[in-house]
Scaffold this active site. Structure first.
Site, PDB file in Angstrom:
ATOM      1  N   GLY A 136      -2.299   1.744   0.994  1.00  0.00           N
ATOM      2  CA  GLY A 136      -3.195   0.497   1.252  1.00  0.00           C
ATOM      3  C   GLY A 136      -3.256  -0.433   0.027  1.00  0.00           C
ATOM      4  N   CYS A 137      -3.203  -1.769   0.229  1.00  0.00           N
ATOM      5  CA  CYS A 137      -3.352  -2.569  -0.894  1.00  0.00           C
ATOM      6  C   CYS A 137      -4.573  -2.673  -1.698  1.00  0.00           C
ATOM      7  CB  CYS A 137      -3.083  -4.014  -0.017  1.00  0.00           C
ATOM      8  SG  CYS A 137      -4.135  -4.609   1.155  1.00  0.00           S
TER       9      CYS A 137
END
Lengths: 338, 338, 338, 338
Positions: free
Chosen positions: B141-142
């Site tokens: 995930g970013c």
């Protein structure tokens, strides 16, 4: 929206004079064309003829070091003075010296006798001292407003531990003032976020002083200033460790009670995802109060308009109180959206 | 800048097929006019003729629940699969169930046998397992990328206490995907910042899992997701309590050593005020590492481009490693400024 | 800043009811949090109990086709109606049919008998007909306001040729309404400008009708709608060929005389480089009037706030006139800057 | 994206020296942190030791008046010189004097003998003269690129009348350079559009000169420069009167033929609503070609990235041609979106 616009629409005030150090000699509306027809007063230099006309109220939107030299003259002439700088945010020479030292200024205050008169201009905490018998106010720093309003209730009721306390603050660019700078040039600023002044920010002192007073013991904060590509608005996310057994409901109840008589603070629960745009142009401080169920951290998200509750709005609110007018006079507006 | 542009300019890859669930039937360049002449492949539906042509590498930029159903087919056909969702970020059914439960999804993984094959696609921590004999990657995930890269070194050397740990994260709007939503409509989003999903964010699990593994003991984080009016970029400000006697120099030395062999991480000291714009369009993660002298807090400011190091850039980096190519192949670009 | 905020601060009005087709059933302040404490009226559906309470003034911010069906009921009940759509901008069935045909709607007006009562709500041109004996106003289109105000004086004094006339108009995104759309999703819109609807824009009819009436002969315009990454504001750059011998001074004198009694129009010469931000939040239209010395083209740069003078501000101005109140009541504010 | 980034990724070039008038003495990457690790060359002053090392190609991104004084030295040393200013955009002393006079500079060119060698660096019109035997190029103005590319085909085929011709141009703020200015300070520029320099813009001369040459008769334009709150991009909307009988199809055919061999120009019809974001970071010029059916006006909407096709991209394209390399070498990239 600054103090000029607020004074223009205030039912009890008339704007009589504008004095500046630079860009003098022309009508203010030639610098700010949106004021054309509303305020075309000339911007005077301090030594221009007529610049010493008496006024009932003087707002000093001047840098550190100016207010302490000039406020005395205005006060002696019977005016009330509201100063935007750090000059009158501290009530003792020692407290001022600590502040001045931290930010690299001369620790000796030029008008120490005025420090005992000054009131820290955050009505939500000092309404009882912002009274018509007072004449001098140190208007608070914009970041400080968001941090103090966001944490004071929790400390006042001992709902959180005294350390660590974290103030992660994001501001729009107008917080840096109107002077052009390379880092705020549109192409450098759009689509950019960064932290700055990590080695120490000038608003930390007043936050720690106020929170310590509320808590009854010394509080230190870890403060991070960050700038985002917006014009207006401060979003402060504040963290402290809740004491054992403290619930979200208790926290919300505490905050609601603390601000029960404060018309410009809204206390909200974590289902609220509104943001700075919803206080833009208004004097409100919206506080989302939350306890992280897993880690037990208190988390408060505070939103203000840095130019309103963070500056001119608070100044007007202080003026109202010093003059014995209703606290909300000329300030009850819902903000500009979108 | 997404995976299409990266693959187009990569010296070893040819883009052969685009498959989507919606907006199919036309060339990708009719949806993304900047690709005209560079990639005019049609967007196929999964059941279109030709959509089952074999490929050596499959990127699945699909929501949770899709990858686990389709990856097996591609893997069986001999492809390597890099999945952007949470489906393959966890190595056991229990870990997946915990994640799925937290975000309100079915806790039962549809392809549990694949979980033991998958690698968490953060090369800076798992380069040794991202090797040509592996075929399945859960791209991180970013937000998680910024938090893990920013805190892992401190935990690996036990330089900080295990609690509290705070991840105050700000993202540009592109992190929300390309689908229009009222809160990201330009008039609602410009000049606006807000916190969201305070009750829990889906990236917390993987951050805690990775940091716990590095620390050798359970770590919990207080995580705040915030969105600011930028398109690209994540600015994560990370806090933990340094252990007694730990200095800024030690911290910087630890971080520099930890990332000595990681070409996309830059370790900087607190004099650096650069921001997300300086990594925009690049695969770099810039880390400012600082210890607050007064409170002893470790403070790390991590900047990434959420669409690059936070997504497509990491995916390409993972591809390079899985294919035995140089880690930086097709990724060494300085970013787009201004 | 919309009609709700304007009515809240207007000294003669009380907001009694809000009716909508969607998002009904909750207080308006749950949709627009900035209104909390100022307007917490519920948003009713048209058939909700109480939604038929009589009102003195009805504002219809509804799409084409709604006003023509509902205005009659309100008018019969004695209300004044100000409609934002194209339904009442045209005074004859033929003019309406022409408009409706161009934009692909049914050319038959549902309430033809109301067309002879309606007034085109641009006070600067029709103040003499916006009088207390009138009850129905077609509020003008936002682009139309900027084009008509910018060109009417030149045509009224025959200072320009009748062709070609070019209206090159740029609008902020709020002109597209509040509904999310892919092209106005923040990541797609920031740092982007584009022209749209080149085949024909719905505001052209009213501009040509008004300019033809002023000129006393048919005028056709070439109109280009463009959207830029701003929230509020229209910048219309208008071009026509000046007649032989016409000087800049004559043009400026003509415009100043034409708007002598119009409190919301400012006429400026070409040394003025102020922009849409200087009318933001206000009801002003700033007109820079210039003649290109080399080519003899009249060039007028018109700035308005599309949500104020381009919509709600004009509506309130029209209300004031229809009610016999001062034209500027509740509207004299300098705008929000920065 | 500037010339440094382009040269870094160009397969045939090596960046050897950076010379500037200000901000010298430190690595370029300390000014532009995104370049760290890619280009850490020091920024030299012109009289620093080593600043006179020979180079094969010299790019002069200097203001008017610098190139004419220094280009001769580089040319004498055998270098090819590509100058960004107006110094070498004109081929005769008279043409230069006309330009210089209009913009208030000394009309006497300091290196008149170089004017006969220089080529106006717009390959789409002058590819035949941008050949390896040439050494001096005047890189065109950013607005000029958009206007000339947008109108040249129509004039070349006599499809439009010679007057009036209107160039309504909007630029992002990066067109103003990197120097901070009050009007481009973020708070003053966001949500703001304005026209500027209405009395005359320095790019008009070159547009008129080029269009006149193509048309075979003198062309004058009415040119309006406007700035919008974007960083990159020019949107030029161009108007001319089509000759009797000229259809949209003819116009489109003419433009497509004219640019048949120009790899960076895309000709589109009016159904295309793409914008500047779709050429951002690329060297493309997108042209929407349209004839207003009602008024007969030609309308061309030209989109470029002002820093690429409007400056560094064209410069690299010119370099390729002067060096005998493929015109597109190092320039074929799809742009950065979003």
């Amino acid at each position: 929206m600054g103090i000029i616009e607020l004074l223009l629409s205030h039912p009890e005030t008339t704007l009589t004079q504008l004095i500046a150090a630079t860009e003098t000699g022309a009508p203010i509306s030639s610098l700010y064309p949106h004021l054309a027809g509303f305020c075309d007063l000339p911007v005077l230099a301090a030594d221009d003829p007529g610049a010493d006309e008496p006024a009932d109220i003087v707002f000093m939107a001047t840098p550190d070091g100016v207010g302490m030299k000039m406020a005395g003259v205005y006060l002696d002439a019977g005016a009330k003075v509201i100063d935007y700088s750090g000059d009158f945010r501290f009530g003792t020479v020692d407290a001022y010296a600590d502040y001045a030292t931290r930010i690299g200024r001369d620790p000796v205050h030029a008008a120490p006798h005025l420090l005992e008169q000054t009131v820290y201009g955050l009505p939500e905490l000092h309404r009882d001292r912002l009274t018509p018998d007072r004449s001098l106010v140190g208007n608070p720093g914009c970041f400080a407003v968001s941090c103090i309003l966001g944490l004071a209730p929790a400390f006042s009721e001992q709902l959180v531990e005294t350390a660590p306390v974290i103030c992660d603050c994001k501001t729009g660019v107008s917080g840096a003032g109107k002077k052009a700078a390379a880092i705020h040039h549109y192409p450098a600023r759009y689509d950019n976020m960064n932290a700055y002044r990590l080695s120490g920010h000038q608003h930390v002192c007043e936050v720690e002083r106020e929170l310590s007073a509320v808590a009854g013991q010394p509080i230190q904060i870890t403060f991070t200033a960050q700038v985002v590509p917006a014009c207006r608005g401060i979003l402060a996310t504040l963290y402290a460790v809740t004491r054992a057994g403290v619930s979200t409901e208790q926290l919300l109840a505490c905050y609601r009670e603390y601000y029960r008589t404060s018309p410009f603070v809204r206390v909200l629960d974590r289902s609220c995802e509104s943001g700075t745009a919803h206080v833009r142009g208004s004097n409100f401080c919206n506080l989302v109060v939350d306890r992280d169920d897993r880690t037990g951290m208190l988390r408060v998200v505070a939103c203000i308009d840095n130019l309103m509750k963070g500056q001119a709005g608070s100044a007007l609110q202080n003026m109202n109180l010093l003059c014995g007018w209703p606290e909300t006079l000329g300030l009850l507006r819902p903000g500009a959206y979108p």
